[in-house]
Design an enzyme around this catalytic site. Sequence first.
Site, PDB file in Angstrom:
ATOM      1  N   GLN A 213     -34.378   8.110  -2.135  1.00 21.75           N
ATOM      2  CA  GLN A 213     -34.752   9.526  -2.242  1.00 21.75           C
ATOM      3  C   GLN A 213     -34.047  10.201  -3.432  1.00 21.75           C
ATOM      4  O   GLN A 213     -34.594  11.108  -4.043  1.00 21.75           O
ATOM      5  CB  GLN A 213     -34.378  10.287  -0.950  1.00 21.75           C
ATOM      6  CG  GLN A 213     -35.215   9.964   0.273  1.00 21.75           C
ATOM      7  CD  GLN A 213     -34.618   8.866   1.135  1.00 21.75           C
ATOM      8  OE1 GLN A 213     -33.910   7.987   0.647  1.00 21.75           O
ATOM      9  NE2 GLN A 213     -34.929   8.878   2.439  1.00 21.75           N
TER      10      GLN A 213
ATOM     11  N   ASP B  53     -29.817  16.712   9.009  1.00 23.54           N
ATOM     12  CA  ASP B  53     -30.969  16.474   9.861  1.00 23.54           C
ATOM     13  C   ASP B  53     -30.738  16.993  11.269  1.00 23.54           C
ATOM     14  O   ASP B  53     -31.689  17.297  11.994  1.00 23.54           O
ATOM     15  CB  ASP B  53     -31.296  14.985   9.909  1.00 23.54           C
ATOM     16  CG  ASP B  53     -31.825  14.515   8.573  1.00 23.54           C
ATOM     17  OD1 ASP B  53     -31.008  14.240   7.673  1.00 23.54           O
ATOM     18  OD2 ASP B  53     -33.058  14.496   8.414  1.00 23.54           O
TER      19      ASP B  53
HETATM   20  C1  LIG Z   1     -33.450  19.158   3.586  1.00 23.77           C
HETATM   21  S1  LIG Z   1     -33.814  17.499   3.963  1.00 23.77           S
HETATM   22  C2  LIG Z   1     -32.644  17.057   5.114  1.00 23.77           C
HETATM   23  C3  LIG Z   1     -32.436  15.558   5.193  1.00 23.77           C
HETATM   24  O1  LIG Z   1     -33.639  14.767   5.468  1.00 23.77           O
HETATM   25  C4  LIG Z   1     -33.549  13.522   4.743  1.00 23.77           C
HETATM   26  O2  LIG Z   1     -33.873  12.382   5.510  1.00 23.77           O
HETATM   27  P1  LIG Z   1     -35.286  11.606   5.248  1.00 23.77           P
HETATM   28  O3  LIG Z   1     -35.460  11.481   3.766  1.00 23.77           O
HETATM   29  O4  LIG Z   1     -35.100  10.272   5.947  1.00 23.77           O
HETATM   30  O5  LIG Z   1     -36.336  12.461   5.911  1.00 23.77           O
HETATM   31  C5  LIG Z   1     -32.096  13.464   4.333  1.00 23.77           C
HETATM   32  O6  LIG Z   1     -31.260  13.067   5.396  1.00 23.77           O
HETATM   33  C6  LIG Z   1     -31.868  14.918   3.966  1.00 23.77           C
HETATM   34  O7  LIG Z   1     -30.531  15.224   3.730  1.00 23.77           O
END
Ligand SMILES: CSC[C@H]1O[C@H](OP(=O)(O)O)[C@H](O)[C@@H]1O
EC number: 5.3.1.23
Length: 352
Positions: free
Chosen positions: A198, A239
Amino acid sequence: MDFSRYDRVRPLLWNGDSLRVLDQRVLPHRQEYLDCRDHAQVVEAIKTLAVRGAPAIGIAGAYGVVLAARAVSAADGAEALARIATPLQELEHARPTAVNLAWAVRRMAAALRAAGVDWRRVVEAEAVAIQAEDLAANHAMGRMGADCLPTGARVLTHCNTGSLATAGFGTALGVIRAGVAMGRIAEVYASETRPWLQGSRLTVWELLQDGIEATLIVDSASAYLMQTGRLDAVIVGADRICANGDVANKIGTYAHALAAKAHGLKVMVVAPSTTVDMATAQGADIEIEQRSATELTHIAGVEVGARAAKVYNPVFDVTPADCIDFLVTEKGVIERPDRAKMTACFGAVSSP
Ligand SMILES: CSC[C@H]1O[C@H](OP(=O)(O)O)[C@H](O)[C@@H]1O
């Protein structure tokens, strides 16, 4: 301050009949959209990470409820709600760790339960409101978080917490956008965020859209940058934030926080109050999502390592409250969060 120049990427567009999703699986090299016309397509988009990021999956889940409700006939909202019990379960449980998804689905169910004959209008308006509230929260958090930083701060961010993970602007990346705009932040480092990347695929791409230069590092380089005096703060999203201030976030966050604590750097967590779960007492109580081995063994479909006998792929970890210096939500900044401060700010148990 006008942040509009930093507000152009929108991962979710509701057009009245379907939810248009910017497919994050193929960014940054392709910009492709999925048109979700029923709740099952929204569930699939969330499960496959076509849409990801705690607030964004909550918003997608809300529109998934709209699509599920529109597929039934009912005299009022309560009847419509009774007819979509299974779609609600499928949406709420599409991913387990981010509380935003369950919160949004339950808020939508409450709105539907209370709606009368105009329930179709009511349920759509509720989803639109959830999306608008998230964007407003991000702008407010951006300013408040940036104000906590020293001028000339050099910051590290992990995963993607930008427009792609929210209704727009971002949480931790919103603080970075605001901090750059306000002249508080001098340098931005982005950790690549294995295994789904990401950071390297999404955060670097988002910042490039804004003309903000980011330096990409491997996740395991953060402690070295701190040891050699290259960083002042770690700024991440969340999260699920527990009643005692423990934070579940992308895997690797805990390691960055431990290194920061060891080197006297500040750790800032930025998340809307929809990420706060006062019904979960502590981080150990959070379900940590495990994802497929291929997300770790393959990159862009190519097997990159020797075929491992076993793979363990938890995609979140928990950072204890005592590693956190600033918890930024749209309700304000909590310094050194603990149960008492969390309860004073968010109440004893959050609403559904
Ligand atoms: C503002 S996004 C919060 C959080 O979500 C992401 O997880 P994922 O990419 O697996 O959905 C990541 O933990 C971010 O920090």
